[in-house]
Design a protein around this motif. Structure first.
Motif, PDB file in Angstrom:
ATOM      1  N   THR A 270       1.056  16.092  -5.817  1.00 23.80           N
ATOM      2  CA  THR A 270      -0.369  16.366  -6.019  1.00 23.80           C
ATOM      3  C   THR A 270      -1.127  15.057  -6.176  1.00 23.80           C
ATOM      4  OG1 THR A 270       0.252  18.395  -7.186  1.00 23.80           O
ATOM      5  CG2 THR A 270      -2.025  17.675  -7.388  1.00 23.80           C
TER       6      THR A 270
ATOM      7  N   PHE B 244       4.792  19.822  -0.602  1.00 28.16           N
ATOM      8  CA  PHE B 244       4.839  21.228  -1.019  1.00 28.16           C
ATOM      9  C   PHE B 244       5.215  22.138   0.151  1.00 28.16           C
ATOM     10  CE2 PHE B 244       2.377  19.568  -4.496  1.00 28.16           C
ATOM     11  CZ  PHE B 244       2.596  20.440  -5.557  1.00 28.16           C
TER      12      PHE B 244
ATOM     13  N   LEU C  80       4.722  26.020   1.647  1.00 21.81           N
ATOM     14  CA  LEU C  80       3.758  27.104   1.527  1.00 21.81           C
ATOM     15  C   LEU C  80       4.503  28.407   1.263  1.00 21.81           C
ATOM     16  CD1 LEU C  80       1.269  26.217   4.408  1.00 21.81           C
ATOM     17  CD2 LEU C  80       1.241  25.494   2.014  1.00 21.81           C
TER      18      LEU C  80
ATOM     19  N   PRO D 126      -3.163  22.962  -6.052  1.00 23.83           N
ATOM     20  CA  PRO D 126      -2.380  24.152  -5.714  1.00 23.83           C
ATOM     21  C   PRO D 126      -2.147  25.082  -6.898  1.00 23.83           C
ATOM     22  CG  PRO D 126      -0.915  22.299  -6.078  1.00 23.83           C
ATOM     23  CD  PRO D 126      -2.311  21.768  -6.257  1.00 23.83           C
TER      24      PRO D 126
ATOM     25  N   VAL E  64       0.897  27.496  -7.903  1.00 19.84           N
ATOM     26  CA  VAL E  64       2.293  27.515  -7.464  1.00 19.84           C
ATOM     27  C   VAL E  64       3.092  28.580  -8.215  1.00 19.84           C
ATOM     28  CG1 VAL E  64       2.261  25.081  -6.815  1.00 19.84           C
ATOM     29  CG2 VAL E  64       2.925  25.734  -9.137  1.00 19.84           C
TER      30      VAL E  64
ATOM     31  N   VAL F 252       3.461  26.943  -2.853  1.00 18.75           N
ATOM     32  CA  VAL F 252       2.015  27.161  -2.976  1.00 18.75           C
ATOM     33  C   VAL F 252       1.693  28.633  -2.731  1.00 18.75           C
ATOM     34  CG1 VAL F 252      -0.260  26.558  -2.084  1.00 18.75           C
ATOM     35  CG2 VAL F 252       1.516  24.807  -2.241  1.00 18.75           C
TER      36      VAL F 252
ATOM     37  N   VAL G 201      -4.971  28.113  -3.397  1.00 18.54           N
ATOM     38  CA  VAL G 201      -5.644  26.831  -3.564  1.00 18.54           C
ATOM     39  C   VAL G 201      -6.854  27.042  -4.466  1.00 18.54           C
ATOM     40  CG1 VAL G 201      -6.757  24.882  -2.418  1.00 18.54           C
ATOM     41  CG2 VAL G 201      -4.938  26.147  -1.238  1.00 18.54           C
TER      42      VAL G 201
ATOM     43  N   VAL H  59      -2.945  31.594  -0.119  1.00 23.08           N
ATOM     44  CA  VAL H  59      -2.351  30.695   0.872  1.00 23.08           C
ATOM     45  C   VAL H  59      -2.332  31.334   2.254  1.00 23.08           C
ATOM     46  CG1 VAL H  59       0.050  31.431   0.590  1.00 23.08           C
ATOM     47  CG2 VAL H  59      -0.454  29.052   1.210  1.00 23.08           C
TER      48      VAL H  59
END
Length: 561
Positions: A167, A260, A262, A320, A322, A328, A331, A348
């Protein structure tokens, strides 16, 4: 971090009046298929499109064939348009422009004209091969869905450490802001996260908008800061951006310390625990937790978002959400400052839809049909049975294809549609410039005989409500904005309320059918995309006494499609 959509939400509650004006776009003329001169004029116009817009020319030729008597001019045009479209398809294949190949192929499929040597899977396989050649593992993994476990386990220490490394703080230097002759540093701070080991990362559009918005005329420089080196500003550039979904793809020339994967938000339910990483108030390496407060909130113009109660502040935007394994799920994009715990995140799945186009670069251009609608249901029933076309913008795709207002759409390219949201979710997966086949009935109850229409999706404007005002007479344009259908009566600018959309601004403001209204003033606020209308009215619910009332509405809403 409070984005434009939420500012509008708050301003509507206050109903402020600040005004501006804009330019008027040109609409295509509607063809009168009963008039031979109109038909021949359309044939001539369509011929001018054959070289540069063969797919559009093909649709126009099909509409001429379907709606006109047989004429050699039309037959020849149809044959040439088919040939030109096939050549355009072959050229796109040769250039390996797979997005264009897919768009043209889907258009031909809707018209039952697909090339016999190609199918959708072959096109998708070739596109994947191009991603593999480019080393884009992120796009190759898009179809792999990794779901979170049903437990609400917190991420382990090793997972948290990796997530924080992946991040970043997004830092936009906009020079100095002068207020009362004093200069102040103008900075925009947000968060982002790496999704690609080649240096690509995701953040919110509103964080980096000054980098790409042509309306912004000031100084703007974009940097990121890594978690383990917050003193170093690393230059970054914007690759692709989407103002509608409030997402952007950035690129740096470094190898990310962590990337990361998705995941999915499909298994998230109200009450599930979520974890947010970001840089609130510029404080890097911050992990916060909360729960999903609500699902399917209609805050964006398109798509649903999650409402969360995880602490979100300036600087969290673009970070994110998570699961327990660091995948993820959403957002972060907005929080409403006066209301603690009222925060929102973009699932996502919406990022996955536009990610291939973000990598291609530039502004994402969403498709639409040019209509305002509602979910339809049969009289006396609450069961949805399609998407109702309440209003159509003149010169828009539905209007040009002859789809009348009050049509109930029940299928899109053969896929059943029972709600407006289902129709929108199908449209956002298609490119502007794609021909689609919609099925429906022009019976407002949705119980009449079904028929098909061929429609070419157009680019969705930033302000659909303003486009309605630009192309239509003012009293008709009030229908999609306030949910109030008017008919002229007698003198200029006096009208009678014919019908109201249930739950609309006009409905909730106390208007009723047969109320008398006079339009006094219409003003636009370009900064916040609002329109304000002043009425002199005699309302039945007020004993038909004269009253002056002002209504304010957003020039965009989730009801446009």
């Amino acid at each position: 971090m409070l984005n434009n959509r939420l500012r509008i939400f708050l301003l509507l509650a206050a109903a402020g009046f600040i005004f501006a004006c804009s330019t008027v776009p040109e609409a295509e003329p509607v063809v009168d298929y009963s008039d031979e001169r109109s038909i021949l004029y359309e044939v001539g116009r369509t011929r001018t499109m054959l070289d540069n817009e063969p797919v559009k020319a093909l649709l126009k030729a099909v509409l001429l064939v379907e709606n006109s008597k047989s004429m050699p001019e039309i037959d020849n045009l149809y044959t040439e348009a088919r040939e030109k479209t096939r050549k355009e398809f072959d050229a796109a294949v040769g250039a390996e422009r797979w997005s264009d190949v897919l768009r043209i192929w889907k258009s031909l499929k809707a018209l039952s004209l697909t090339p016999p040597d190609w199918d959708e899977q072959r096109i998708l396989d070739n596109r994947k091969q191009s991603w593999r050649t480019a080393g884009n593992r992120t796009l190759l993994d898009l179809e792999r869905v990794e779901r979170a476990s049903p437990e609400d386990d917190a991420p382990g220490q090793d997972v948290v450490a990796r997530m924080i490394q992946g991040t970043v703080t997004v830092w936009v230097d906009r020079g100095l802001r002068v207020e009362r002759r004093v200069g102040y540093a103008d900075r925009v701070i947000g968060s982002g996260f790496f999704i690609d080991d080649r240096g690509y990362l995701v953040t919110n559009y509103h964080v980096i908008s000054s980098e790409v918005d042509p309306k912004y005329e000031g100084y703007s420089r974009l940097f990121i800061k890594l978690a383990d080196d917050p003193e170093t500003r690393i230059p970054a550039k914007v690759i692709g951006w989407d103002p509608v979904f409030d997402l952007a793809l950035l690129k740096t020339e470094i190898t990310p310390p962590e990337v990361f994967r998705l995941g999915s938000s499909q298994d998230l339910s109200v009450g599930n625990r979520i974890y947010a990483i970001g840089s609130p108030a510029g404080l890097e390496q911050t992990l916060t937790s909360g729960i999903v407060s609500a699902q399917r909130r209609r805050i964006l113009s398109l798509g649903d978002v999650l409402q969360i109660d995880a602490p979100i502040n300036h600087g969290n935007s673009g970070g994110p959400i998570v699961d327990e394994k660091g995948r993820v799920q959403a957002v972060v994009f907005a929080g409403i400052e006066p209301f603690e715990g009222l925060n929102f995140a973009i699932p996502v799945e919406l990022l996955k839809i536009i990610l291939p186009a973000l990598y291609e670069g530039g502004k994402i251009r969403h498709a639409w049909m040019g209509s305002y609608g509602r979910t339809a249901s049969k009289p006396g029933s609450a069961t949805p049975n399609g998407a109702s076309v309440v209003y159509t913008v003149p010169g828009s795709p539905l209007a040009l294809s002859g789809v009348p207002e009050n049509t109930v759409i029940t299928a899109f390219n053969g896929q059943p549609v029972t709600t407006l949201e289902e129709l929108q979710n199908l449209i956002i997966r298609e490119q502007s410039g794609t021909i689609v086949r919609i099925t429906g009935t022009d019976d407002p109850d949705g119980t009449g005989e079904l028929r098909d229409w061929f429609v070419m999706l157009d680019e969705r404007p930033e302000k659909p409500g303003k486009l309605a005002f630009d192309r239509d007479v003012s009293y008709r344009a009030l229908l999609p904005l306030f949910g109030m259908q008017l008919d002229p009566i007698g003198t200029k600018d006096r009208y009678s309320v014919v019908s109201l959309v249930r739950g609309s601004i006009a409905d909730e403001s106390g208007f009723s059918e047969q109320d008398s209204v006079e339009l006094r003033k219409i003003d636009f606020n370009d900064e916040y995309d609002l329109v304000s209308v002043q009425f002199m009215t005699k309302r039945r619910k007020s004993g038909y006494l004269d009253a002056f009332i002002g209504l304010t509405a957003s020039l965009d809403s989730p009801s446009y499609f």
